[in-house]
Design an enzyme around this catalytic site. Structure first.
Site, PDB file in Angstrom:
ATOM      1  CB  CYS A   1      -0.958   0.001   1.175  1.00 15.53           C
ATOM      2  SG  CYS A   1      -0.156   0.058   2.776  1.00 15.53           S
TER       3      CYS A   1
ATOM      4  CG  HIS B   1      -4.009   0.447   5.039  1.00 12.94           C
ATOM      5  ND1 HIS B   1      -3.490  -0.338   4.045  1.00 12.94           N
ATOM      6  CD2 HIS B   1      -5.125   1.019   4.525  1.00 12.94           C
ATOM      7  CE1 HIS B   1      -4.269  -0.241   2.966  1.00 12.94           C
ATOM      8  NE2 HIS B   1      -5.256   0.573   3.246  1.00 12.94           N
TER       9      HIS B   1
END
Length: 984
Positions: free
Chosen positions: A420, A793
């Site tokens: 990510c 994240h």
């Protein structure tokens, strides 16, 4: 009598008269009649019962048949023989199909009349064989329910021994085929009643013959665990769970969880379908079995299955949370309020652990805002009570499973295992419109450079038909050598490395081209930046004198560091290029003495700030202002809350160098107290700002995340210093600054190079400092969701750029600022935000501030967002904070910050046409994608790998090593490949 009855039912006599005649016919059955008369009456009544035109005829037929059967049993026994029954079950009656429920009802009624007759045993044996055949033909719920009622009343018809076991197994499989197409409540109730009658039959058989229970359960598990079924098993199977003895839970769960022949994929599928059973209206004990199976899998540490099931089913839970909360608030049940509090606590635990999905959680947060919120320690306690740690690193979260092209029209990026960090940066660069257009316009045929791979990736993001593209090739080419595959990384460090690689690669090619040009001046070979004008697209070729690379032209700026000796006032200046500015957080206001130039570093609260997870504590590129204990800083106004301009101003604030950090002045030939200043002398087209949110606590020896909310302005002014020539008669800068004893022009004494440049002007002109307030508009924000630098994240917001770019609104903002571009000695230039004028009347909102002007990129998931979501994200989700921001220099009609026109190839007015090589690659992949869809539609068979993780088909992603899950526990990626990753 048969003639009378036949004429009666077909006549138009009044109903009372018909009933009276029927009564006479029934009374006549008590009298002596011939065998032939009985046979004729049985045939007529059978016809009425099975083929009657209306309910009255069928009722009359049943009544007369029952009367004649009771008084003339031998004749009826002869009529209703095993051959007659076999014919009914195999061939039907006349036009009536043998699968019609009326056949079973007729046989059921006739068996009641013959129950005491010896011949009924032969009929029972025939029915035992036929019912097994019938359930193997998968009868519909209505027929199966009638058959179950028949077998429940006449247990002698139920198959015995081995055929009994087979019958139970086939009946279970038949239930799995049940489908309800009811649209009305009454029809639904009837369907549930039919299923209940069938399940009750199985319950009776299991009680009478316990040896049939285990094979039946094995058949049920075989059905729900199969990944190769051509149909989805009916949730009607849930009706059987209530009849499984609860005492068997421990034995059965242990058998299932320890059986080596049961693969993880099949167990995952079975557990998912059992969770679906909870929607069955009469799902008694299903929750007990589901929880027991979950605990059993946890006991044998099969956390991979638990995590997969959670991710696959969480998609179904999240959309229903709001409606469930509203229902619990209004239903008035005494236990609802207690359950609602527990449910709200679990929701907060879910959002805490699966952070990074603001678009999914916004409505949920609104629905429970008036309910108590558990503290962080309570949440951690709940999460750790039943922590599931993954044994595998081959996951793709159900949150991000794409189910078709996003309504935004944009393409997501598949997470290839903690990637990510890369996905968020790629989408940020893609949303930099000018950079994207220049990249796509480059002629790079036949090259194998990183720029070529970026061009191909941008082309796929713009034109692929896939919902998400897998950038595996680009990952392999762009990953820094010190980044371990599948590990958590820092997106800011990756961005710097990527831009540096692109820059150095282009410089190398330019050097080679220059060398070749010298050897053969007439050789006009392919050039990296050649982009001829065609199809109405302006050229991206820079002016001939501009040898800067594309990276420099788009992201390159220049800083000038000046050090002024406070003893002799001599100034030393040095220029330094940058592609991003790393902004440290301002220290606490209490640690700054407003009356003195003391630094904020004496207190213990100060941390050494650095990058996230994989990023260096001392960044190798990009200027960073990290104060040390011996550095004093000129105080800067820092009223809470902090804003991006505050951090920029803190970065640019002057610093006093003394004590151990004193400056060695060459003119004084000794260590002296000095003032160090930073000035931006060249503004980049795209300004990249990195907020240093991760600091090292020297007292506790841990790295902490700074969760302070930072206000992000949509429009911002950046002070850019430059040199201008003014006539000697000008007195604009003759006054001394009240803050300093020296003239401002003397403080900003030009370097030797600048002096040389200034001597070229007329003798009566002199060079003085000028400050331009360059306007910038926000175009992208990369968010970090998590609580530490080692986990989290990344996702990003990007502005859906409109062609007008809101220039009119920005021009209105700037028109209110009289000091824009005006050099003033009594004014310290600073970075500031700009306020967009409020909407008036029906005027549309400014570009970039409308409801769908922003997009949220979360790996494979792309959704619409708003600027309000970007601004409020940290207030609503404290773990989600802005990390990397990208601003685009704004061109204002009639007011160019640099005093030059933008018609120098920096801006392109439209998307360039795709080169043939790119177009061919996209067409080829789109055809492959359509073939994959057709194949999936034909086969309807899920492969074993897709039962545990849903991956979009991508020609660039055949076997991703892992994924970044939707949790705060996978920094730069947040996958399930470390023991620190827990799933709730």
């Amino acid at each position: 009598m048969d003639k009378i009855l036949e004429g009666l039912v077909s006549s138009n006599h009044p109903v009372p008269l018909k009933k009276a005649i029927v009564k006479k016919v029934i009374e006549a059955a008590e009298k002596d009649v011939t065998k032939e008369q009985c046979q004729a009456m049985f045939t007529l009544t059978t016809h009425l019962v099975l083929l009657g035109e209306d309910a009255f005829q069928k009722q009359v037929g049943f009544q007369v048949l029952e009367a004649y059967g009771r008084y003339h049993r031998p004749e009826f026994e002869c009529y209703f023989s095993k051959d007659f029954v076999l014919g009914l079950l195999q061939q039907g009656y006349g036009e009536l199909h043998h699968k019609d429920p009326a056949i079973i009802d007729f046989i059921h009624s006739c068996l009641r009349l013959l129950i005491s007759c010896p011949s009924v045993l032969e009929i029972f044996s025939v029915i035992q064989v036929e019912v097994l055949r019938m359930v193997c033909e998968r009868p519909d719920p209505a027929l199966c329910a009638r058959l179950s009622t028949l077998l429940s009343d006449f247990v002698q018809c139920i198959p015995k021994d081995k055929t009994g076991v087979l019958f139970c197994q086939q009946l279970v499989r038949t239930i799995s085929y049940f489908q309800c197409f009811a649209s009305e409540e009454q029809e639904l109730r009837e369907y549930v009643n039919q299923v209940t009658r069938v399940s009750t039959l199985l319950q009776n058989i299991w009680k009478a013959d316990p040896t049939t229970l285990l094979p039946s359960l094995q058949e049920m598990f075989s059905i729900i665990s199969s990944i190769e079924l051509s149909y989805e098993p009916s949730i009607a199977l849930a009706s059987l769970v209530q009849y499984i003895p609860v005492q068997m839970i421990t034995v059965l769960i242990k058998s299932l969880t320890t059986d080596q022949s049961v693969k993880d994929a099949t167990m995952t599928k079975a557990l998912c379908r059992m969770i679906d059973w909870l929607s069955w209206p009469l799902a008694h004990h299903v929750d007990i079995w589901v929880i027991a199976l979950l605990k059993g899998l946890a006991a044998v540490q099969k956390f991979t299955i638990l995590i997969d099931v959670t991710l696959l089913k969480i998609e179904l839970i999240v959309p229903r949370v709001v409606s469930l909360v509203q229902s619990l608030k209004t239903d008035g049940h005494p236990h609802s309020s207690t359950f609602l509090l527990q449910f709200a606590e679990l929701i907060h635990c879910m959002m805490y652990h699966y952070s990074g999905f603001p678009d999914l959680y916004d409505h949920i947060l609104d629905s429970i805002k008036d309910l108590p919120k558990p503290g962080e320690e309570k949440i951690k306690l709940v999460l750790n009570q039943s922590a599931w740690t993954s044994q595998s690193n081959s996951f793709a979260p159900g949150f991000l499973r794409p189910s078709g092209k996003s309504e935004t029209g944009k393409t997501g990026l598949v997470n290839l295992g903690n990637t990510c960090f890369m996905n968020s940066i790629i989408q940020t660069l893609f949303m930099a419109t000018d950079f994207r257009r220049h990249v796509l316009s480059l002629h790079l045929n036949g090259s194998n450079t990183l720029m070529k791979k970026l061009q191909l990736l941008f082309a796929f993001l713009a034109h692929t038909q896939r919902a998400a593209y897998a950038p595996k090739n680009f990952l392999e080419a762009s990953r820094p050598p010190w980044f371990n595959a599948g590990s958590q990384q820092d997106c800011s460090e990756y961005l710097r490395f990527l831009l540096d690689r692109l820059h150095e690669e282009e410089k190398t090619i330019q050097a080679l081209q220059s060398s070749e040009h010298k050897k053969a001046s007439n050789d006009n070979g392919p050039q990296l930046l050649a982009s001829p004008e065609e199809n109405g697209v302006s050229s991206s070729t820079p002016p001939q004198c501009d040898r800067r690379t594309l990276t420099e032209r788009m992201f390159g700026g220049k800083l000038k560091t000046g050090i002024r000796c406070m003893n002799c006032n001599s100034i030393s200046e040095k220029g330094e290029p940058f592609t991003d500015l790393s902004l440290a957080f301002c220290p606490p206001a209490s640690s700054v003495d407003s009356g003195q130039a003391e630094g904020p570093t004496a207190g213990p609260e100060l941390h050494c700030q650095g990058s996230v997870n994989g990023g260096s504590e001392n960044p190798e590129s990009g200027p960073v202002k990290s104060p040390a204990s011996s550095v004093s800083i000129v105080p800067v106004t820092n009223e809470p809350p902090l804003s991006v301009p505050d951090l920029v101003n803190y970065f640019l604030a002057p610093e006093i160098l003394d004590a151990e950090n004193a400056y060695f002045c060459e003119k004084c030939s000794s260590l002296q107290q000095a003032e160090r200043t930073l000035k931006i002398v060249s503004a980049p087209e795209y300004l990249i700002l990195t907020l240093l949110r991760f600091s090292y606590d020297a007292k506790c020896h841990v790295r902490r995340k700074i969760l302070d909310n930072v206000t992000i302005p949509a429009l911002m002014r950046l002070p850019v210093h430059s040199r201008v020539s003014v006539p000697t008669t000008s007195t604009s800068l003759q006054e001394d600054s009240p803050e300093c004893s020296e003239n401002l022009a003397k403080k900003l004494k030009p370097s030797q190079n600048d002096e040389d440049e200034g001597t070229d002007g007329a003798a009566q002109d002199r060079v003085v400092a000028s400050v331009q307030s360059v306007p910038y508009v926000l175009c992208s924000v990369v968010m970090h969701s998590g609580l530490s630098s080692e986990s989290g994240h990344y996702y990003s917001y990007g502005r859906n750029v409109c062609e007008v770019e809101g220039t009119q609104q920005l021009a209105n903002c700037l028109s209110l600022q009289d000091d824009v571009g005006s050099p003033r000695a009594d004014h310290i230039p600073s970075c500031s935000s700009l306020t967009v004028p409020p909407e008036q009347g029906d005027a549309p909102p400014p570009c970039g501030l409308a409801e769908k002007d922003w997009l949220l990129f979360n790996d494979s998931r792309v959704t619409f967002a708003s600027f309000q979501s970007v601004q409020n994200i940290t207030n609503r989700f404290p773990k989600d904070t802005a990390y990397v921001l990208m601003y685009r220099k704004q061109e204002i009609p009639g007011k160019n910050p640099n005093g030059t026109a933008m018609a120098n190839g920096m801006r392109m007015n439209a998307e360039p046409p795709l080169h043939k090589e790119l177009l061919d690659a996209i067409i080829k992949d789109n055809k492959l994608f359509l073939q994959e869809q057709e194949l999936n539609a034909r086969t309807q068979v899920l492969q074993a790998s897709s039962s545990c993780s849903s991956r979009p088909n991508g020609s660039d992603d055949n076997n991703p090593p892992g994924s970044c899950g939707p949790s705060g526990g996978g920094g730069g990626g947040g996958g399930f490949n470390t023991i620190s990753r827990l799933v709730f």
